[in-house]
Each structure stands twice: as structure tokens, then as C-alpha cells.
Enzyme design. Structure first.
Site, PDB file in Angstrom:
ATOM      1  N   GLU A   1       0.819  -1.215   0.000  1.00  0.00           N
ATOM      2  CA  GLU A   1       0.000   0.000   0.000  1.00  0.00           C
ATOM      3  C   GLU A   1       0.856   1.270   0.000  1.00  0.00           C
ATOM      4  O   GLU A   1       0.381   2.350   0.370  1.00  0.00           O
ATOM      5  CB  GLU A   1      -0.942  -0.003   1.202  1.00  0.00           C
ATOM      6  CG  GLU A   1      -1.930  -1.148   1.207  1.00  0.00           C
ATOM      7  CD  GLU A   1      -2.838  -1.131   2.416  1.00  0.00           C
ATOM      8  OE1 GLU A   1      -3.721  -0.261   2.485  1.00  0.00           O
ATOM      9  OE2 GLU A   1      -2.654  -1.980   3.301  1.00  0.00           O
TER      10      GLU A   1
ATOM     11  N   SER B   1      -6.519  -2.272   1.547  1.00  0.00           N
ATOM     12  CA  SER B   1      -6.831  -1.658   0.251  1.00  0.00           C
ATOM     13  C   SER B   1      -7.330  -2.667  -0.777  1.00  0.00           C
ATOM     14  O   SER B   1      -7.155  -2.475  -1.982  1.00  0.00           O
ATOM     15  CB  SER B   1      -5.611  -0.898  -0.304  1.00  0.00           C
ATOM     16  OG  SER B   1      -5.328   0.221   0.502  1.00  0.00           O
TER      17      SER B   1
ATOM     18  N   TYR C   1      -9.417   3.654  -5.770  1.00  0.00           N
ATOM     19  CA  TYR C   1      -8.342   4.579  -6.108  1.00  0.00           C
ATOM     20  C   TYR C   1      -8.256   4.995  -7.572  1.00  0.00           C
ATOM     21  O   TYR C   1      -7.553   5.947  -7.892  1.00  0.00           O
ATOM     22  CB  TYR C   1      -6.993   3.957  -5.692  1.00  0.00           C
ATOM     23  CG  TYR C   1      -6.936   3.592  -4.236  1.00  0.00           C
ATOM     24  CD1 TYR C   1      -7.021   4.566  -3.253  1.00  0.00           C
ATOM     25  CD2 TYR C   1      -6.805   2.260  -3.835  1.00  0.00           C
ATOM     26  CE1 TYR C   1      -6.977   4.226  -1.906  1.00  0.00           C
ATOM     27  CE2 TYR C   1      -6.752   1.917  -2.501  1.00  0.00           C
ATOM     28  CZ  TYR C   1      -6.835   2.895  -1.531  1.00  0.00           C
ATOM     29  OH  TYR C   1      -6.795   2.557  -0.207  1.00  0.00           O
TER      30      TYR C   1
ATOM     31  N   ARG D   1     -11.460   3.403  11.041  1.00  0.00           N
ATOM     32  CA  ARG D   1     -12.634   3.262  10.191  1.00  0.00           C
ATOM     33  C   ARG D   1     -13.096   1.815  10.229  1.00  0.00           C
ATOM     34  O   ARG D   1     -12.268   0.893  10.235  1.00  0.00           O
ATOM     35  CB  ARG D   1     -12.280   3.646   8.754  1.00  0.00           C
ATOM     36  CG  ARG D   1     -13.460   4.055   7.900  1.00  0.00           C
ATOM     37  CD  ARG D   1     -13.053   4.230   6.439  1.00  0.00           C
ATOM     38  NE  ARG D   1     -12.843   2.918   5.821  1.00  0.00           N
ATOM     39  CZ  ARG D   1     -11.824   2.628   5.029  1.00  0.00           C
ATOM     40  NH1 ARG D   1     -10.890   3.521   4.782  1.00  0.00           N
ATOM     41  NH2 ARG D   1     -11.730   1.417   4.501  1.00  0.00           N
TER      42      ARG D   1
ATOM     43  N   ASP E   1     -15.601  -1.006   8.295  1.00  0.00           N
ATOM     44  CA  ASP E   1     -16.350  -1.295   7.075  1.00  0.00           C
ATOM     45  C   ASP E   1     -17.401  -2.358   7.356  1.00  0.00           C
ATOM     46  O   ASP E   1     -17.103  -3.394   7.978  1.00  0.00           O
ATOM     47  CB  ASP E   1     -15.413  -1.775   5.973  1.00  0.00           C
ATOM     48  CG  ASP E   1     -14.374  -0.727   5.601  1.00  0.00           C
ATOM     49  OD1 ASP E   1     -14.653   0.479   5.806  1.00  0.00           O
ATOM     50  OD2 ASP E   1     -13.288  -1.099   5.116  1.00  0.00           O
TER      51      ASP E   1
ATOM     52  N   GLU F   1     -14.347  -5.353   8.523  1.00  0.00           N
ATOM     53  CA  GLU F   1     -13.035  -5.194   9.152  1.00  0.00           C
ATOM     54  C   GLU F   1     -12.907  -3.840   9.819  1.00  0.00           C
ATOM     55  O   GLU F   1     -13.684  -2.916   9.560  1.00  0.00           O
ATOM     56  CB  GLU F   1     -11.917  -5.362   8.118  1.00  0.00           C
ATOM     57  CG  GLU F   1     -11.944  -4.334   7.000  1.00  0.00           C
ATOM     58  CD  GLU F   1     -10.890  -4.620   5.938  1.00  0.00           C
ATOM     59  OE1 GLU F   1     -10.287  -5.698   5.950  1.00  0.00           O
ATOM     60  OE2 GLU F   1     -10.656  -3.732   5.101  1.00  0.00           O
TER      61      GLU F   1
ATOM     62  N   ASN G   1     -10.126  -0.763  10.274  1.00  0.00           N
ATOM     63  CA  ASN G   1      -8.916  -0.166   9.706  1.00  0.00           C
ATOM     64  C   ASN G   1      -8.363   0.851  10.698  1.00  0.00           C
ATOM     65  O   ASN G   1      -9.049   1.813  11.044  1.00  0.00           O
ATOM     66  CB  ASN G   1      -9.240   0.545   8.388  1.00  0.00           C
ATOM     67  CG  ASN G   1      -9.871  -0.386   7.367  1.00  0.00           C
ATOM     68  OD1 ASN G   1      -9.169  -1.076   6.656  1.00  0.00           O
ATOM     69  ND2 ASN G   1     -11.185  -0.404   7.301  1.00  0.00           N
TER      70      ASN G   1
ATOM     71  N   GLY H   1      -6.991   5.461   4.696  1.00  0.00           N
ATOM     72  CA  GLY H   1      -6.506   6.492   3.788  1.00  0.00           C
ATOM     73  C   GLY H   1      -6.817   7.893   4.285  1.00  0.00           C
ATOM     74  O   GLY H   1      -7.885   8.137   4.849  1.00  0.00           O
TER      75      GLY H   1
END
Length: 311
Positions: A19, A151, A217, A256, A258, A271, A273, A277
């Protein structure tokens, strides 16, 4: 300890993980945001950099903007603790556990938090015939995820045994252990966490099979909805579940979570994070903006949380 704005900050970014490119963008954005808030900032690419040099640079505090292995998995966190340098975000355990998709799923399961059924595949023990058995256990479609990548790197959907075998072969290039998760059909949401506050929910919409690397991205077809159009009750429930998942892995400071909602209306945690990002167009800044925080205010808040003992 000096007052916060008098402290010299190092933003660690780049690194050597898969990443790296995302981290380079995050680090540059974070450094600019901190500088505009009045901090003295040293931007440091950790690729080829020895962390012991931080002492020579008189760094008071570190903002970790490293994504993936070596930066989001507890390694840098442990080194900084050994050096007695405060840093943003989760500690060693929270970072390592959140980064490990398999162990974090096991924690969610143990705490009766909603998450999709799954199987664990070890590279050393895997045989091609296992693919059909796994599909029989989990249904006609599955998601294949390397246990320690972010990612969406190395991830793919499989609809039959041959596709699952090929997906596992690909995933083994990234990890020795692979999470195979029952396919969840339904909308995907993400919830940014600041301290113990869940920010407004974002609903991601992509024409791709799932919210993959390209959707995150590269594509210009991905849509982000915040407000997310959930009812107030549903959004409050989702924020509560996200905060429970965040705390379950020992994550702290910011991050974060998800989550998806299946066709039966059930939430399914994907998951946690711990260093998501952080470009100005990333998901956490999008939610923070709706919450009322500019990008500069957001990164300042993350630094302030680390000074309040959130690491």
C-alpha cells in the site's frame, strides 16, 4: 511535555508495504493539514529510514500515515513505544489484531457481533480439492482475502470451485493464511471513528463486483453518499455496531470500520482499519467534513487524541 502546538511532529509515510503508493498520498496530505494548523512537521518516508534517527531529529510525537504491513500492524507502534515517542492511533495490540482479518473475525464471532461465515485456508495445507468443500460450506459465492493486506489487495470473488482455487493461488502471493468469507450481497457502508465518536455513515456505490482497489483509487464511477440515506434508527444502530467492533479489536484514537448489509437486512462487519486512507478525498475526511471538521481540524484532532492517552 511541551504544549501540543509547540511539539515537533514527524509524519511517517510511504514504507515498503503493498500500500506504499496510497500511503505516500496520505502522508503528504496529513503533513499539509498539520502545517496549516500551525504544527512544525517533518515528513519521513520510512523506506530505508532507521527509526532511531527520530531521536536525532528531536521529534516529540509521530503521526502514523503508514498503511499495511510494517506500519499498520503494530511493528512501528512497538518500536515507537520502545523509544518512548508518542504516536497517533492504535497501540501494538489494537493495530496487530485489526490488521489480521482472521483473528479479528474470530473476536467478532466470540463477542456475538454480526459478521459473515468464513473459513481459514493455510497455504502449507491447502489442496485443490479443498475449494469445493469450502464452497459447499459457505455457499455458491465467496470473497477471498489475504489475512494481512489492506486496500483490497489480493482480494477476489469466486463463484465456483475453479475460480476459488485460482483466487487462493493469487492470494497466496500475498499471505500464508487466507480468509474465505461467505459472499454478502448488499450495500456497503463505512464508519469513521474519532475517539469514542462514530462519525456520519458513508454509503459506497460501485458498478464493480465489490469495492475493490480499482473502485477505491482509480475509477471515476464510484459514488459516495454522506448522508447515507439510512433511517436515523438504522444509522444509529450501525454506528453503535461499528464502535463495538472498533473497541473489540483494541483499536484506539481513530480509524474506520467497514460494514455491509445483506439482503435480509442484517449488518455484517467486514473489518477495522486503524490507519485508513487520509488524502483530502478519502473516506474519513469525507465523513469528518459532514460532521463539521475541516481536514486540518481532523488531523489536529487525531494528534490531540494521542495526547489524551488514546494510544
Amino acid at each position: 511535555m511541551k504544549p501540543l502546538l509547540e511539539q515537533k511532529l514527524a509524519v511517517l509515510y510511504g514504507g515498503t508495504s503493498a500500500e506504499r503508493d496510497v500511503s505516500l498520498n496520505s502522508g503528504i496530505a496529513v503533513a499539509k493539514g498539520l502545517e496549516s494548523a500551525g504544527f512544525e512537521v517533518q515528513l519521513i518516508d520510512t523506506k530505508g529510514f532507521c527509526l532511531s534517527e527520530l531521536d536525532k531529529l528531536a521529534i516529540d510525537r509521530v503521526f502514523i500515515a503508514l498503511h499495511g504491513r510494517g506500519g499498520e500492524d503494530g511493528c512501528v507502534q512497538g518500536a515507537l513505544e520502545y523509544m518512548n515517542i508518542p504516536y497517533t492511533g492504535s497501540g501494538v495490540l489494537g493495530s496487530a489484531l485489526s490488521m489480521d482479518k482472521i483473528r479479528s473475525k474470530q473476536v467478532f464471532q466470540a463477542l456475538n457481533l454480526p459478521t459473515a461465515a468464513f473459513a481459514i485456508v493455510d497455504k502449507a495445507q491447502y489442496q485443490m480439492a479443498d475449494a469445493a468443500i469450502i464452497l459447499q460450506q459457505l455457499g455458491n459465492a465467496v470473497m477471498v482475502k489475504p489475512a494481512h493486506e489492506g486496500s483490497s489487495i489480493g482480494m477476489s470473488k469466486a463463484n465456483n470451485a475453479e475460480e476459488l482455487h485460482q483466487a487462493l493461488v493469487t492470494a497466496f502471493n500475498y499471505d500464508q493464511q487466507i480468509l474465505v468469507e461467505a459472499w454478502v450481497q448488499g450495500p456497503e457502508y463505512t464508519i469513521a471513528i474519532l475517539g469514542q465518536t462514530a462519525l456520519p455513515v458513508i454509503h459506497m456505490v460501485t458498478p464493480n463486483d465489490f469495492y475493490d482497489y480499482d473502485a477505491k483509487y482509480k475509477a471515476n464511477t464510484t459514488q459516495y453518499h454522506c448522508p447515507c440515506s439510512l433511517s436515523e434508527a438504522d444509522e444509529t444502530e450501525l454506528q453503535s455496531i461499528a464502535l463495538q467492533a472498533f473497541n473489540a479489536t483494541g483499536a484506539k484514537g481513530w480509524g474506520r470500520v467497514d460494514v455491509m448489509r445483506n439482503n435480509q437486512g442484517q449488518w455484517q462487519i467486514l473489518e477495522v482499519n486503524t490507519v485508513p486512507g487520509m488524502t483530502e478525498t478519502s473516506l474519513v475526511p469525507k465523513a469528518a467534513k459532514v460532521f463539521g471538521l475541516s481536514f486540518s481540524e481532523l488531523v489536529t484532532k487525531i494528534v490531540a487524541l494521542s495526547a489524551e492517552g488514546s494510544v
